[in-house]
Write a protein that holds these residues in place. Structure first.
Motif, PDB file in Angstrom:
ATOM      1  N   SER A   1      -7.827  -1.417  -6.792  1.00 23.91           N
ATOM      2  CA  SER A   1      -7.034  -0.466  -6.545  1.00 23.91           C
ATOM      3  C   SER A   1      -7.510   0.171  -5.057  1.00 23.91           C
ATOM      4  O   SER A   1      -7.092   1.248  -4.698  1.00 23.91           O
ATOM      5  CB  SER A   1      -7.066   0.635  -7.269  1.00 23.91           C
ATOM      6  OG  SER A   1      -8.593   1.234  -7.498  1.00 23.91           O
ATOM      7  N   GLY A   2      -8.317  -0.661  -4.401  1.00 28.35           N
ATOM      8  CA  GLY A   2      -8.856  -0.416  -2.901  1.00 28.35           C
ATOM      9  C   GLY A   2      -7.857  -0.334  -1.987  1.00 28.35           C
ATOM     10  O   GLY A   2      -6.722  -1.108  -1.987  1.00 28.35           O
ATOM     11  N   ASP A   3      -8.111  -0.080  -0.711  1.00 25.27           N
ATOM     12  CA  ASP A   3      -7.440   0.061   0.669  1.00 25.27           C
ATOM     13  C   ASP A   3      -7.356  -1.456   0.934  1.00 25.27           C
ATOM     14  O   ASP A   3      -8.355  -1.925   1.368  1.00 25.27           O
ATOM     15  CB  ASP A   3      -8.123   0.957   1.534  1.00 25.27           C
ATOM     16  CG  ASP A   3      -7.173   0.990   2.864  1.00 25.27           C
ATOM     17  OD1 ASP A   3      -6.145   0.173   2.557  1.00 25.27           O
ATOM     18  OD2 ASP A   3      -7.601   1.638   3.669  1.00 25.27           O
ATOM     19  N   PRO A   4      -6.173  -2.058   1.041  1.00 22.61           N
ATOM     20  CA  PRO A   4      -5.959  -3.332   1.354  1.00 22.61           C
ATOM     21  C   PRO A   4      -6.362  -3.451   3.062  1.00 22.61           C
ATOM     22  O   PRO A   4      -6.478  -4.614   3.336  1.00 22.61           O
ATOM     23  CB  PRO A   4      -4.523  -3.588   1.543  1.00 22.61           C
ATOM     24  CG  PRO A   4      -3.667  -2.413   1.373  1.00 22.61           C
ATOM     25  CD  PRO A   4      -4.862  -1.342   0.689  1.00 22.61           C
ATOM     26  N   ASP A   5      -6.452  -2.388   3.646  1.00 26.70           N
ATOM     27  CA  ASP A   5      -6.939  -2.597   5.013  1.00 26.70           C
ATOM     28  C   ASP A   5      -8.398  -2.351   5.393  1.00 26.70           C
ATOM     29  O   ASP A   5      -8.968  -2.474   6.533  1.00 26.70           O
ATOM     30  CB  ASP A   5      -6.267  -1.418   5.914  1.00 26.70           C
ATOM     31  CG  ASP A   5      -4.913  -1.630   6.259  1.00 26.70           C
ATOM     32  OD1 ASP A   5      -4.506  -2.480   6.108  1.00 26.70           O
ATOM     33  OD2 ASP A   5      -4.199  -0.738   6.295  1.00 26.70           O
ATOM     34  N   THR A   6      -9.219  -2.235   4.051  1.00 22.68           N
ATOM     35  CA  THR A   6     -10.613  -2.338   4.205  1.00 22.68           C
ATOM     36  C   THR A   6     -10.919  -3.807   4.977  1.00 22.68           C
ATOM     37  O   THR A   6     -10.631  -4.929   4.570  1.00 22.68           O
ATOM     38  CB  THR A   6     -11.191  -2.116   2.743  1.00 22.68           C
ATOM     39  OG1 THR A   6     -10.933  -1.102   2.232  1.00 22.68           O
ATOM     40  CG2 THR A   6     -12.822  -2.490   2.851  1.00 22.68           C
TER      41      THR A   6
ATOM     42  N   ASP B   1       0.762  -8.051   8.822  1.00 20.05           N
ATOM     43  CA  ASP B   1      -0.452  -7.730   8.305  1.00 20.05           C
ATOM     44  C   ASP B   1      -1.681  -8.023   8.914  1.00 20.05           C
ATOM     45  O   ASP B   1      -2.701  -7.209   9.106  1.00 20.05           O
ATOM     46  CB  ASP B   1      -0.461  -7.738   6.657  1.00 20.05           C
ATOM     47  CG  ASP B   1       0.616  -7.024   5.816  1.00 20.05           C
ATOM     48  OD1 ASP B   1       1.531  -6.070   6.677  1.00 20.05           O
ATOM     49  OD2 ASP B   1       1.112  -7.351   4.877  1.00 20.05           O
TER      50      ASP B   1
ATOM     51  N   ASN C   1      -9.519  -6.587   0.156  1.00 18.11           N
ATOM     52  CA  ASN C   1      -8.708  -6.056  -1.009  1.00 18.11           C
ATOM     53  C   ASN C   1      -7.220  -6.442  -0.590  1.00 18.11           C
ATOM     54  O   ASN C   1      -6.450  -6.155  -1.316  1.00 18.11           O
ATOM     55  CB  ASN C   1      -8.884  -4.490  -0.924  1.00 18.11           C
ATOM     56  CG  ASN C   1     -10.046  -4.048  -1.277  1.00 18.11           C
ATOM     57  OD1 ASN C   1     -10.749  -4.575  -2.137  1.00 18.11           O
ATOM     58  ND2 ASN C   1     -10.403  -2.744  -0.769  1.00 18.11           N
ATOM     59  N   TYR C   2      -7.178  -7.320   0.327  1.00 14.69           N
ATOM     60  CA  TYR C   2      -5.825  -8.186   0.701  1.00 14.69           C
ATOM     61  C   TYR C   2      -5.912  -9.284  -0.099  1.00 14.69           C
ATOM     62  O   TYR C   2      -6.584 -10.306   0.542  1.00 14.69           O
ATOM     63  CB  TYR C   2      -5.601  -7.835   2.055  1.00 14.69           C
ATOM     64  CG  TYR C   2      -4.265  -8.451   2.556  1.00 14.69           C
ATOM     65  CD1 TYR C   2      -3.441  -7.329   2.928  1.00 14.69           C
ATOM     66  CD2 TYR C   2      -3.651  -9.768   2.649  1.00 14.69           C
ATOM     67  CE1 TYR C   2      -1.963  -7.736   3.509  1.00 14.69           C
ATOM     68  CE2 TYR C   2      -2.649  -9.953   3.027  1.00 14.69           C
ATOM     69  CZ  TYR C   2      -1.572  -8.780   3.396  1.00 14.69           C
ATOM     70  OH  TYR C   2      -0.489  -9.397   3.778  1.00 14.69           O
TER      71      TYR C   2
ATOM     72  N   ASN D   1     -13.942  -7.623  -4.006  1.00 16.11           N
ATOM     73  CA  ASN D   1     -12.365  -7.072  -3.966  1.00 16.11           C
ATOM     74  C   ASN D   1     -12.439  -5.845  -5.318  1.00 16.11           C
ATOM     75  O   ASN D   1     -13.130  -5.766  -6.154  1.00 16.11           O
ATOM     76  CB  ASN D   1     -11.398  -7.943  -4.742  1.00 16.11           C
ATOM     77  CG  ASN D   1     -10.030  -7.649  -5.123  1.00 16.11           C
ATOM     78  OD1 ASN D   1      -9.734  -7.261  -6.186  1.00 16.11           O
ATOM     79  ND2 ASN D   1      -9.176  -7.187  -4.130  1.00 16.11           N
ATOM     80  N   GLU D   2     -11.718  -4.715  -4.819  1.00 10.50           N
ATOM     81  CA  GLU D   2     -11.619  -3.582  -5.445  1.00 10.50           C
ATOM     82  C   GLU D   2     -10.026  -3.602  -6.098  1.00 10.50           C
ATOM     83  O   GLU D   2      -9.151  -3.387  -5.029  1.00 10.50           O
ATOM     84  CB  GLU D   2     -11.908  -2.281  -4.904  1.00 10.50           C
ATOM     85  CG  GLU D   2     -13.339  -2.141  -4.350  1.00 10.50           C
ATOM     86  CD  GLU D   2     -13.829  -0.911  -3.495  1.00 10.50           C
ATOM     87  OE1 GLU D   2     -12.934  -0.479  -3.285  1.00 10.50           O
ATOM     88  OE2 GLU D   2     -14.800  -0.946  -3.327  1.00 10.50           O
TER      89      GLU D   2
ATOM     90  N   HIS E   1      -4.400  -5.756  12.600  1.00 10.07           N
ATOM     91  CA  HIS E   1      -5.639  -5.460  12.850  1.00 10.07           C
ATOM     92  C   HIS E   1      -6.235  -6.064  14.179  1.00 10.07           C
ATOM     93  O   HIS E   1      -7.471  -5.656  14.510  1.00 10.07           O
ATOM     94  CB  HIS E   1      -6.876  -6.367  11.851  1.00 10.07           C
ATOM     95  CG  HIS E   1      -6.415  -5.565  10.391  1.00 10.07           C
ATOM     96  ND1 HIS E   1      -7.081  -4.469   9.743  1.00 10.07           N
ATOM     97  CD2 HIS E   1      -5.692  -5.925   9.277  1.00 10.07           C
ATOM     98  CE1 HIS E   1      -6.504  -4.279   8.703  1.00 10.07           C
ATOM     99  NE2 HIS E   1      -5.691  -5.039   8.591  1.00 10.07           N
TER     100      HIS E   1
END
Length: 375
Positions: free
Chosen positions: A307-312, A232, A367-368, A304-305, A236
């Protein structure tokens, strides 16, 4: 022409069943058995093993068997390594890229080891390195670590790591207690983090081999990560990348388990922090996460969000070391952990500043999440 009696009485279903049975039999014969797969993996590891004690510690080692005529072991050969062909890409498994996981370890948590063992990156491409202090607590941690290593390395072939190195610090730690409150007192931070820098540098420069593509710094109290952590982060394709470190805890208000930010060392600078640093003496350091020293930096821990996109992804000026992914070339080009005030920063935050001076940028994934042990 008359059809033979035996064929007239044969149902089409019989032909279908016979065909399926034949195909199944062929698949059974041609498929490798688990033992064959394991022996193939063992052969590959044996062929890849280092031949002599001066070989890179990031490869498995086998004792030399070649003897000279006088009965003495032959000296190790001169090895040549083509580092220009070494890659660190977004698809490390496809390119057989070796990962070196480094952990300064003062306490041993079984949850840390269990999580490490569950990483599904091919273990034959992972080497481990540890450094422990020469204290009573460090002795206990080393003994527990050795037991865990022995169990894993004597288990199934596919679960074994390529190599494991354990170092003992050659200097006394400035703070003997590993109690969380004692470790995080602001008065202890400069000497503690300078000592941590020395430990990290000792571990890095002893274990980094010419076949290492990535270095993953993973603290000994990180007890929960996705099993795909390495893939993961590598996906990137950033020179330095850090996930967000949180902690699970029991919330007495809601009376259920919850999460909270833990690592505040991943941040973007502010005008206030830059101004504070400009007024400091050369040996003073700027610390984050202490009310006595408000910096008003933008902290990734607070972005951190759920429910946000972990790739942000976001650019950072400072990074924490709880789970820090670094392309090995960054370290090879000179970026280490300053055990002194480097632009008023030290240890992992100083590393980020040093890497920036060398032309490498730091990034974070708000977000990860990875999770720290809760004492």
């Amino acid at each position: 022409m008359a059809v033979a009696r035996s064929l007239r009485r044969t149902s089409p279903i019989t032909f279908v069943l016979a065909s399926l049975l034949a195909i199944g039999f062929l698949v059974f014969l041609l498929s490798p058995s688990p033992s064959e797969s394991t022996s193939s993996s063992a052969r590959q590891r044996q062929e890849d093993a280092a031949e002599n004690p001066l070989s890179p510690p990031t490869k498995p080692f086998k004792k030399a068997t070649s003897l000279r005529k006088d009965g003495r072991v032959a000296p190790p050969p001169v090895e040549h390594y083509a580092l220009n062909k070494l890659t660190s890409t977004s698809n490390p498994i496809a390119n057989d890229e070796r990962v070196l996981i480094l952990t300064p370890l003062a306490r041993f948590y079984q949850e840390y080891w269990d999580n490490l063992a569950k990483l599904n990156y091919p273990h034959e491409l992972i080497s481990l390195g540890f450094i422990t202090p020469k204290t009573r607590e460090g002795d206990a941690a080393t003994a527990a670590l050795q037991s865990a290593i022995a169990a894993t390395q004597s288990g199934p072939i596919d679960n074994r790591f390529a190599s494991v190195t354990i170092l003992r610090q050659d200097f006394d730690p400035p703070i003997v207690s590993q109690n969380e409150k004692e470790r995080h007192k602001i008065s202890n931070q400069k000497v503690r983090r300078e000592s941590m820098s020395r430990a990290r540098n000792s571990l890095l420069f002893t274990t980094l081999g010419p076949s290492t593509s990535w270095v993953l710094w993973l603290d000994a109290d990180i007890v929960e990560t996705p099993s795909t952590l390495i893939q993961d982060l590598a996906r990137h394709d950033r020179p330095i990348l850090v996930p967000n470190c949180y902690q699970r805890f029991y919330d007495p208000n809601s009376k259920k388990m919850s999460v909270r930010p833990y690592d505040f060392n991943s941040w973007q600078d502010s005008e206030t922090s830059l101004e504070l640093a400009s007024k400091m003496d050369p040996d003073e350091i700027l610390l984050e996460g202490y009310e006595e020293m408000p910096t008003f930096r933008t902290l990734m821990a607070h972005l951190n969000e759920p429910s946000g996109d972990p790739d942000t992804i976001m650019e950072l000026d400072g990074v924490g070391g709880t789970a820090l992914m670094v392309k090995a070339e960054v370290h090879r080009h000179g970026a280490m952990f300053p055990a002194f005030a480097f632009y008023h920063l030290v240890e992992t935050e100083g590393f980020a500043k040093m890497a920036r001076r060398l032309g490498y940028f730091c990034w974070g994934l708000p977000n990860y999440l990875v999770y720290h042990y809760n004492e």
